[in-house]
Design a protein around this motif. Sequence first.
Motif, PDB file in Angstrom:
ATOM      1  N   LEU A  60       1.278  -0.922   0.002  1.00  0.00           N
ATOM      2  CA  LEU A  60       0.123  -0.306   0.245  1.00  0.00           C
ATOM      3  C   LEU A  60       0.976   1.241  -0.286  1.00  0.00           C
ATOM      4  CD1 LEU A  60      -2.882  -0.848   2.836  1.00  0.00           C
ATOM      5  CD2 LEU A  60      -2.788  -1.062   0.034  1.00  0.00           C
ATOM      6  N   ALA A  61       1.924   0.940   0.672  1.00  0.00           N
ATOM      7  CA  ALA A  61       2.762   2.070   0.870  1.00  0.00           C
ATOM      8  C   ALA A  61       3.949   2.795  -0.346  1.00  0.00           C
ATOM      9  CB  ALA A  61       4.226   2.597   2.053  1.00  0.00           C
ATOM     10  N   ALA A  62       3.322   2.192  -1.104  1.00  0.00           N
ATOM     11  CA  ALA A  62       4.324   2.189  -2.893  1.00  0.00           C
ATOM     12  C   ALA A  62       3.653   2.512  -3.260  1.00  0.00           C
ATOM     13  CB  ALA A  62       4.480   0.208  -3.456  1.00  0.00           C
ATOM     14  N   ASP A  63       2.440   3.019  -3.498  1.00  0.00           N
ATOM     15  CA  ASP A  63       1.193   3.873  -4.090  1.00  0.00           C
ATOM     16  C   ASP A  63       1.373   5.356  -3.334  1.00  0.00           C
ATOM     17  OD1 ASP A  63      -1.680   3.377  -5.431  1.00  0.00           O
ATOM     18  OD2 ASP A  63      -1.288   5.266  -4.421  1.00  0.00           O
ATOM     19  N   THR A  64       1.357   6.135  -4.540  1.00  0.00           N
ATOM     20  CA  THR A  64       1.544   7.670  -4.743  1.00  0.00           C
ATOM     21  C   THR A  64      -0.016   8.612  -3.433  1.00  0.00           C
ATOM     22  OG1 THR A  64      -0.356   7.661  -6.459  1.00  0.00           O
ATOM     23  CG2 THR A  64       2.129   8.217  -7.133  1.00  0.00           C
ATOM     24  N   ARG A  65      -0.624   7.823  -3.476  1.00  0.00           N
ATOM     25  CA  ARG A  65      -1.663   8.205  -2.630  1.00  0.00           C
ATOM     26  C   ARG A  65      -1.346   8.052  -1.090  1.00  0.00           C
ATOM     27  NH1 ARG A  65      -5.749   6.107  -6.707  1.00  0.00           N
ATOM     28  NH2 ARG A  65      -4.575   4.646  -6.493  1.00  0.00           N
ATOM     29  N   TRP A  66       0.030   6.859  -0.803  1.00  0.00           N
ATOM     30  CA  TRP A  66       0.126   6.737   0.134  1.00  0.00           C
ATOM     31  C   TRP A  66       0.362   7.785   1.720  1.00  0.00           C
ATOM     32  CZ3 TRP A  66      -0.560   2.391   3.840  1.00  0.00           C
ATOM     33  CH2 TRP A  66      -0.089   2.531   4.997  1.00  0.00           C
ATOM     34  N   GLU A  67       1.341   9.199   0.778  1.00  0.00           N
ATOM     35  CA  GLU A  67       1.474  10.181   1.248  1.00  0.00           C
ATOM     36  C   GLU A  67       0.067  10.965   2.229  1.00  0.00           C
ATOM     37  OE1 GLU A  67       4.125  11.040   3.007  1.00  0.00           O
ATOM     38  OE2 GLU A  67       5.066   8.799   2.516  1.00  0.00           O
ATOM     39  N   ALA A  68      -0.934  10.469   2.013  1.00  0.00           N
ATOM     40  CA  ALA A  68      -2.234  11.526   1.868  1.00  0.00           C
ATOM     41  C   ALA A  68      -2.924  10.569   2.715  1.00  0.00           C
ATOM     42  CB  ALA A  68      -2.783  11.925   0.911  1.00  0.00           C
ATOM     43  N   VAL A  69      -2.219   9.745   3.512  1.00  0.00           N
ATOM     44  CA  VAL A  69      -3.096   8.541   3.947  1.00  0.00           C
ATOM     45  C   VAL A  69      -2.880   9.194   5.586  1.00  0.00           C
ATOM     46  CG1 VAL A  69      -3.119   6.613   5.295  1.00  0.00           C
ATOM     47  CG2 VAL A  69      -2.854   6.572   3.279  1.00  0.00           C
ATOM     48  N   THR A  70      -4.771   9.290   6.147  1.00  0.00           N
ATOM     49  CA  THR A  70      -4.411  10.298   7.555  1.00  0.00           C
ATOM     50  C   THR A  70      -4.892   9.026   8.936  1.00  0.00           C
ATOM     51  OG1 THR A  70      -6.649  10.209   7.260  1.00  0.00           O
ATOM     52  CG2 THR A  70      -5.292  11.828   6.286  1.00  0.00           C
ATOM     53  N   CYS A  71      -5.190   7.926   8.533  1.00  0.00           N
ATOM     54  CA  CYS A  71      -5.459   6.828   9.586  1.00  0.00           C
ATOM     55  C   CYS A  71      -5.528   5.890   8.801  1.00  0.00           C
ATOM     56  CB  CYS A  71      -7.248   7.203   9.952  1.00  0.00           C
ATOM     57  SG  CYS A  71      -8.613   6.983   9.099  1.00  0.00           S
ATOM     58  N   LEU A  72      -4.877   4.854  10.137  1.00  0.00           N
ATOM     59  CA  LEU A  72      -5.283   3.312   9.869  1.00  0.00           C
ATOM     60  C   LEU A  72      -5.943   2.426  10.809  1.00  0.00           C
ATOM     61  CD1 LEU A  72      -3.307   0.668   8.903  1.00  0.00           C
ATOM     62  CD2 LEU A  72      -2.046   1.058  10.099  1.00  0.00           C
ATOM     63  N   GLY A  73      -6.378   1.182   9.988  1.00  0.00           N
ATOM     64  CA  GLY A  73      -8.161   0.989  10.632  1.00  0.00           C
ATOM     65  C   GLY A  73      -7.130  -0.436  10.768  1.00  0.00           C
ATOM     66  N   VAL A  74      -7.467  -0.924  11.784  1.00  0.00           N
ATOM     67  CA  VAL A  74      -7.135  -2.562  11.929  1.00  0.00           C
ATOM     68  C   VAL A  74      -8.104  -3.483  12.410  1.00  0.00           C
ATOM     69  CG1 VAL A  74      -5.245  -3.947  12.296  1.00  0.00           C
ATOM     70  CG2 VAL A  74      -4.674  -1.095  11.756  1.00  0.00           C
ATOM     71  N   ALA A  75      -8.986  -3.882  11.109  1.00  0.00           N
ATOM     72  CA  ALA A  75      -9.717  -4.595  11.811  1.00  0.00           C
ATOM     73  C   ALA A  75      -8.825  -6.393  12.049  1.00  0.00           C
ATOM     74  CB  ALA A  75     -10.790  -5.379  10.519  1.00  0.00           C
ATOM     75  N   SER A  76      -9.515  -7.239  12.757  1.00  0.00           N
ATOM     76  CA  SER A  76      -9.625  -8.298  12.911  1.00  0.00           C
ATOM     77  C   SER A  76     -10.325  -9.189  13.218  1.00  0.00           C
ATOM     78  CB  SER A  76      -7.727  -8.498  14.391  1.00  0.00           C
ATOM     79  OG  SER A  76      -7.541  -9.897  14.729  1.00  0.00           O
ATOM     80  N   ALA A  77      -9.876 -10.967  13.559  1.00  0.00           N
ATOM     81  CA  ALA A  77     -10.111 -11.998  13.326  1.00  0.00           C
ATOM     82  C   ALA A  77      -9.962 -11.858  15.070  1.00  0.00           C
ATOM     83  CB  ALA A  77      -9.963 -13.524  13.315  1.00  0.00           C
ATOM     84  N   GLY A  78     -11.315 -12.298  15.307  1.00  0.00           N
ATOM     85  CA  GLY A  78     -11.055 -12.302  17.147  1.00  0.00           C
ATOM     86  C   GLY A  78     -10.923 -13.466  18.034  1.00  0.00           C
ATOM     87  N   PRO A  79     -10.665 -13.190  19.087  1.00  0.00           N
ATOM     88  CA  PRO A  79     -11.136 -12.155  20.078  1.00  0.00           C
ATOM     89  C   PRO A  79      -9.784 -11.533  20.228  1.00  0.00           C
ATOM     90  CG  PRO A  79     -10.759 -13.921  21.798  1.00  0.00           C
ATOM     91  CD  PRO A  79     -10.281 -15.043  20.071  1.00  0.00           C
ATOM     92  N   VAL A  80     -10.429  -9.946  20.172  1.00  0.00           N
ATOM     93  CA  VAL A  80      -8.767  -8.724  20.437  1.00  0.00           C
ATOM     94  C   VAL A  80      -9.425  -8.492  21.482  1.00  0.00           C
ATOM     95  CG1 VAL A  80      -9.262  -8.295  17.648  1.00  0.00           C
ATOM     96  CG2 VAL A  80     -10.884  -7.093  19.448  1.00  0.00           C
ATOM     97  N   ASP A  81      -8.580  -7.410  22.058  1.00  0.00           N
ATOM     98  CA  ASP A  81      -8.535  -6.166  22.944  1.00  0.00           C
ATOM     99  C   ASP A  81      -8.281  -5.185  22.371  1.00  0.00           C
ATOM    100  OD1 ASP A  81      -8.699  -5.138  25.365  1.00  0.00           O
ATOM    101  OD2 ASP A  81      -7.742  -6.589  26.551  1.00  0.00           O
ATOM    102  N   ALA A  82      -9.304  -4.543  21.800  1.00  0.00           N
ATOM    103  CA  ALA A  82      -8.590  -3.168  21.551  1.00  0.00           C
ATOM    104  C   ALA A  82      -8.740  -1.685  22.835  1.00  0.00           C
ATOM    105  CB  ALA A  82     -10.630  -1.905  20.835  1.00  0.00           C
ATOM    106  N   ALA A  83      -9.034  -2.104  24.193  1.00  0.00           N
ATOM    107  CA  ALA A  83      -8.502  -1.633  25.100  1.00  0.00           C
ATOM    108  C   ALA A  83      -6.841  -1.887  25.697  1.00  0.00           C
ATOM    109  CB  ALA A  83      -9.191  -1.723  26.703  1.00  0.00           C
ATOM    110  N   VAL A  84      -5.757  -2.298  25.045  1.00  0.00           N
ATOM    111  CA  VAL A  84      -4.648  -2.188  25.302  1.00  0.00           C
ATOM    112  C   VAL A  84      -4.366  -2.893  23.767  1.00  0.00           C
ATOM    113  CG1 VAL A  84      -5.161  -3.325  27.664  1.00  0.00           C
ATOM    114  CG2 VAL A  84      -5.001  -4.588  25.769  1.00  0.00           C
ATOM    115  N   GLY A  85      -4.870  -2.557  22.639  1.00  0.00           N
ATOM    116  CA  GLY A  85      -4.270  -2.636  20.891  1.00  0.00           C
ATOM    117  C   GLY A  85      -3.696  -4.678  21.186  1.00  0.00           C
TER     118      GLY A  85
END
Length: 325
Positions: free
Chosen positions: A52-77
């Motif tokens: 993704l970072a090789a794409d020219t639009r990468w520099e304009a990225v303002t956030c990164l969302g990470v969805a994962s199969a669970g369980p997850v603990d978003a409180a501690v990452g």
Amino acid sequence: MVYAAIDIGGTKIAGALVDDSGRLLVRAQRPTPARESAEVLLDAVAAVLDELAADTRWEAVTCLGVASAGPVDAAVGTVSPVNIPAWRDFPLVERLRARPLLPRGVDPVLVGDGVAMTAAEHWLGAARGVDNALCFVVSTGVGGGLILDGRPHTGRTGNAGHIGHISVDLEGTACPCGGRGCVEGFASGTAIAARALATGWQPPEGQPPTAATVARTAVDGDPLARAAFDRAARALAAGIAATASLVELDLVVVGGGVAQSGDLLFAPLRRHLAEYAALDFTRDLRVVPARLALDAGLIGAAALAARASDASHPAPHPPPTENSR
Ligand SMILES: [Zn+2]
């Protein structure tokens, strides 16, 4: 605006750059090395990010969302995906933060895949404009999320709405989650295939004993295959009815591989729901197929991360709580 998203599942790791109308601008994917070490798994995630970072639009990225199969603990990452044994309480957010290539100021926002799918269906899919919805996926497992009062309800650790682990059988078999008689033990693709086999169903010559094969033979009228689907639908109906009683739902959205069998699942699901959801405020609940299919995890992760980084983002999502940072 350009958002980055990653979706980590048991079979593939997908990534995308997504614009603020939910369109995928570029997409990358690797198979999940699910039986490998924690570091090999992280390398696969990094390879997707690098692409993704090789794409020219990468520099304009303002956030990164990470969805994962669970369980997850978003409180501690941390993540502990059931189908990825090497990752147990794996500090995914901390490890991604350490990647030099993340654009300045971008902090990964972790969400469970059920919550991500729900956010996506609410933003652009079947639950658009709906204030109170239960969305879930029936595939290898059963996972989901909730929209309450017009917003995704993530819960403290990002797992709220996990219909797969509502117990619908007091004397039921032990579930890998530690509970007993869970919806997932009846309704996942794995459970449907196991049930069919246990009652004497056999796949046609040369075909694998999977839920997809059970579905094909059910459509052809095989009574044992139809019974396995009916039982799955009944468990789902009981779980939906419980949820509707607790929070009052306007809509139920069902996605995932098993749901693609269409009426084979939806017809008995609606019939059993009429039996279990009998109170005035739970009756006549609409149950519809998901619209976004394969990329829902990416779209939902992007939307939730966008909202976390900028409260003015048009996607109808609240910022994840402070906890998810
Ligand atoms: Zn369970």
